[in-house]
Design a protein around this motif. Structure first.
Motif, short mmCIF file in Angstrom:
data_model
loop_
_atom_site.label_atom_id
_atom_site.label_comp_id
_atom_site.label_asym_id
_atom_site.label_seq_id
_atom_site.Cartn_x
_atom_site.Cartn_y
_atom_site.Cartn_z
N GLU A 1 18.03 -20.55 54.51
CA GLU A 1 17.20 -20.08 55.81
C GLU A 1 18.00 -20.32 57.01
O GLU A 1 19.06 -21.28 57.12
CB GLU A 1 16.09 -21.10 55.87
N ASP B 1 18.05 -20.18 61.29
CA ASP B 1 17.34 -20.45 62.49
C ASP B 1 17.39 -19.51 63.35
O ASP B 1 17.99 -18.43 63.22
CB ASP B 1 17.83 -21.78 63.23
N ASP B 2 16.58 -19.52 64.35
CA ASP B 2 16.44 -18.34 65.35
C ASP B 2 17.89 -18.06 66.13
O ASP B 2 17.94 -16.82 66.28
CB ASP B 2 15.51 -18.63 66.77
N ARG C 1 7.94 -19.64 59.94
CA ARG C 1 7.52 -21.25 59.96
C ARG C 1 6.37 -21.43 60.70
O ARG C 1 6.02 -20.74 61.89
CB ARG C 1 8.56 -22.01 60.29
N GLU D 1 5.74 -22.97 55.54
CA GLU D 1 6.41 -21.59 55.76
C GLU D 1 5.62 -20.60 54.86
O GLU D 1 5.32 -21.00 53.79
CB GLU D 1 8.12 -21.69 55.03
N THR E 1 21.98 -20.02 63.18
CA THR E 1 22.64 -21.04 62.15
C THR E 1 22.07 -21.16 60.96
O THR E 1 20.81 -20.79 60.94
CB THR E 1 22.88 -22.02 63.11
N SER F 1 14.19 -16.35 55.66
CA SER F 1 14.97 -17.10 54.55
C SER F 1 14.69 -16.21 53.19
O SER F 1 13.88 -15.32 53.11
CB SER F 1 14.25 -18.44 54.45
N ASN G 1 19.89 -23.26 58.52
CA ASN G 1 19.00 -24.42 58.65
C ASN G 1 19.02 -25.07 57.45
O ASN G 1 18.89 -26.26 57.10
CB ASN G 1 17.78 -24.02 58.93
N ARG G 2 19.31 -24.18 56.02
CA ARG G 2 18.99 -24.78 54.83
C ARG G 2 19.79 -23.89 54.02
O ARG G 2 19.76 -22.47 54.08
CB ARG G 2 17.80 -24.89 54.42
N TYR H 1 22.52 -28.70 54.89
CA TYR H 1 21.64 -28.44 56.09
C TYR H 1 22.28 -28.49 57.41
O TYR H 1 22.05 -29.52 58.17
CB TYR H 1 20.31 -29.25 56.26
N LYS H 2 23.14 -27.53 57.74
CA LYS H 2 24.02 -27.48 58.92
C LYS H 2 24.33 -26.05 59.33
O LYS H 2 23.95 -25.11 58.62
CB LYS H 2 25.13 -28.39 58.65
N ASP H 3 25.03 -25.77 60.43
CA ASP H 3 25.46 -24.68 60.64
C ASP H 3 26.69 -24.01 59.90
O ASP H 3 27.48 -25.06 59.25
CB ASP H 3 25.68 -24.76 62.27
#
Length: 163
Positions: free
Chosen positions: A32, A34-35, A110, A115, A38, A97, A40-41, A61-63
């Motif tokens: 997944e 993020d906007d 989301r 989701e 990066t 995602s 998210n998961r 769970y990071k960039d």
């Protein structure tokens, strides 16, 4: 959701096809963005071959760009370039995602921690699967190759809103 699916059907099937193409033979992945683009998961999900396996799942769970993430991508055999292509395909489909496999789950958006997703099949599903996806709480049956899903988060609504 149905309107978006109809408007972006080609792009959504391109996400499904590309995810299938880059997924390793005995593992699926769930990613997944993020906007801001990066990660998210990212989860690695071993495929049950029925023969037993020493594969274990892993999550991040990071960039992008961290050593931990890089090691997960190497383990999957997915380059950062392939992940960027996938991110662009998701963006073109207006989605966030994808969970590879059959069916493929493509996250639409989301709502809080929940989701909304498109569950997309390659072939029409069997009657037994239709029954499984007839749960009016989590799923909305659209046709034999498309289910709408709402996965609730840790708090808040756990089902599709009432019609």
């Amino acid at each position: 959701m149905i309107e978006t699916f109809n408007d972006k059907k080609v792009e959504i099937y391109e996400v499904k096809s590309y995810a299938k193409q880059i997924a390793p033979k005995f593992e699926n992945f769930d990613v997944e963005f993020d906007d801001d683009g990066t990660i998210n998961r990212l989860q690695i999900i071993p495929v049950d071959t029925g023969k037993g396996s020493d594969l274990t799942g892993a999550s991040w769970y990071k960039d992008m760009g961290s050593k931990k993430l890089d090691s997960l991508l190497v383990g999957l055999g997915i380059t950062e370039n392939k992940l960027n292509v996938l991110k662009e395909k998701l963006k073109a489909a207006h989605c966030i995602s994808v969970k590879s496999g059959e069916p493929t789950e493509i996250g639409f958006q989301r709502s809080g921690l929940g989701e909304y997703s498109f569950v997309v099949f390659d072939k029409p599903m069997s009657d037994s699967l239709k029954k499984q996806y007839s749960d009016s709480c989590l799923y909305r049956y659209v046709n034999s190759k498309l289910i709408l899903e709402y996965g609730g988060g840790a708090v808040g609504p756990q089902c599709f809103p009432k019609r």
